[in-house]
Design a protein around this motif. Sequence first.
Motif, PDB file in Angstrom:
ATOM      1  N   PHE A  72       0.835  -1.191   0.000  1.00 23.01           N
ATOM      2  CA  PHE A  72       0.000   0.000   0.000  1.00 23.01           C
ATOM      3  C   PHE A  72       0.878   1.253   0.000  1.00 23.01           C
ATOM      4  O   PHE A  72       2.027   1.222   0.459  1.00 23.01           O
ATOM      5  CB  PHE A  72      -0.903   0.040   1.236  1.00 23.01           C
ATOM      6  N   ILE A  73       0.320   2.336  -0.509  1.00 22.06           N
ATOM      7  CA  ILE A  73       0.906   3.660  -0.351  1.00 22.06           C
ATOM      8  C   ILE A  73      -0.046   4.476   0.512  1.00 22.06           C
ATOM      9  O   ILE A  73      -1.246   4.530   0.231  1.00 22.06           O
ATOM     10  CB  ILE A  73       1.135   4.354  -1.701  1.00 22.06           C
ATOM     11  N   SER A  74       0.494   5.099   1.566  1.00 21.02           N
ATOM     12  CA  SER A  74      -0.361   5.838   2.508  1.00 21.02           C
ATOM     13  C   SER A  74       0.230   7.221   2.802  1.00 21.02           C
ATOM     14  O   SER A  74       0.802   7.448   3.877  1.00 21.02           O
ATOM     15  CB  SER A  74      -0.522   5.062   3.819  1.00 21.02           C
ATOM     16  N   PRO A  75       0.113   8.157   1.876  1.00 20.64           N
ATOM     17  CA  PRO A  75       0.616   9.507   2.160  1.00 20.64           C
ATOM     18  C   PRO A  75      -0.217  10.194   3.234  1.00 20.64           C
ATOM     19  O   PRO A  75      -1.439  10.022   3.302  1.00 20.64           O
ATOM     20  CB  PRO A  75       0.483  10.222   0.806  1.00 20.64           C
ATOM     21  N   GLU A  76       0.464  10.950   4.093  1.00 23.60           N
ATOM     22  CA  GLU A  76      -0.218  11.636   5.183  1.00 23.60           C
ATOM     23  C   GLU A  76       0.328  13.051   5.348  1.00 23.60           C
ATOM     24  O   GLU A  76       1.479  13.336   4.997  1.00 23.60           O
ATOM     25  CB  GLU A  76      -0.065  10.865   6.495  1.00 23.60           C
ATOM     26  N   ILE A  77      -0.523  13.940   5.845  1.00 20.18           N
ATOM     27  CA  ILE A  77      -0.132  15.296   6.212  1.00 20.18           C
ATOM     28  C   ILE A  77      -0.408  15.468   7.694  1.00 20.18           C
ATOM     29  O   ILE A  77      -1.532  15.255   8.160  1.00 20.18           O
ATOM     30  CB  ILE A  77      -0.908  16.347   5.405  1.00 20.18           C
ATOM     31  N   LEU A  78       0.630  15.871   8.453  1.00 19.19           N
ATOM     32  CA  LEU A  78       0.512  15.958   9.906  1.00 19.19           C
ATOM     33  C   LEU A  78       0.950  17.323  10.418  1.00 19.19           C
ATOM     34  O   LEU A  78       1.901  17.920   9.904  1.00 19.19           O
ATOM     35  CB  LEU A  78       1.385  14.890  10.580  1.00 19.19           C
ATOM     36  N   TYR A  79       0.259  17.785  11.456  1.00 22.68           N
ATOM     37  CA  TYR A  79       0.727  18.892  12.276  1.00 22.68           C
ATOM     38  C   TYR A  79       1.545  18.271  13.406  1.00 22.68           C
ATOM     39  O   TYR A  79       1.049  17.408  14.134  1.00 22.68           O
ATOM     40  CB  TYR A  79      -0.465  19.667  12.831  1.00 22.68           C
ATOM     41  N   SER A  80       2.805  18.695  13.554  1.00 22.94           N
ATOM     42  CA  SER A  80       3.706  18.009  14.480  1.00 22.94           C
ATOM     43  C   SER A  80       4.449  19.000  15.365  1.00 22.94           C
ATOM     44  O   SER A  80       5.145  19.893  14.874  1.00 22.94           O
ATOM     45  CB  SER A  80       4.715  17.158  13.698  1.00 22.94           C
TER      46      SER A  80
END
Length: 217
Positions: A72-80
């Motif tokens: 699978f490919i699971s791109p994510e955008i996070l506030y860190s």
Amino acid sequence: MKRYLLLLITLFIFSSSHSQSLIPIDYGIKAGASLTNNIFTAETGVSPPETSYLFNYQAGIFMKIALTDKLFISPEILYSEEGSDYSFEYRYPIGNTMYVYNLSATLDLTYVRINPYINYKANDRISLNISPSFAYLIKSAISSSSNDPLFTQINNEELEESNSLDIGLLTGVDFYVTENLFINTSVCTGFFPIESDENDSYSAKNISYILSLGYIF
């Protein structure tokens, strides 16, 4: 550096909308706690600061695209939120007397992180993950104090000459509680120095240990 972040976000959105017409895609949310620190590298003859971890958090959204039954490919955008506490000793002579002082500081860093995860589904419960991590610094603050009477205390001042971009490596494991609910453990190690000033006697890079909860809709 802002152009690189905008390009990555654009690619994230484009791949999301484009992939819907090609292959199945799932969306999810993710949030969790992190222990963050900074790895200091000092010049020869200079002792690096002593550091301790900060308890921080991160949260964001992701999508999961199936390439095969296992991959699978699971791109994510996070506030860190990231950073560390650190301290070091410094000394200077006045006449024939050597004065020794201690400085303590807290470094708070806020990033938007984009992680284009590659997931390998080992079985129904465990998924192995690896990804480059692209982070754009949106806020920095440093607070410091010292027992030096000549030192001016700093409270939540912006970090000068900071690098706005960090690129690192993210590795982790997903443990699926149900088909939709999972627990993620991961380690993110930054490759770029936090500050861009090459005249400093030491440089610092990010490291985070993350425990988060994710849900796939």
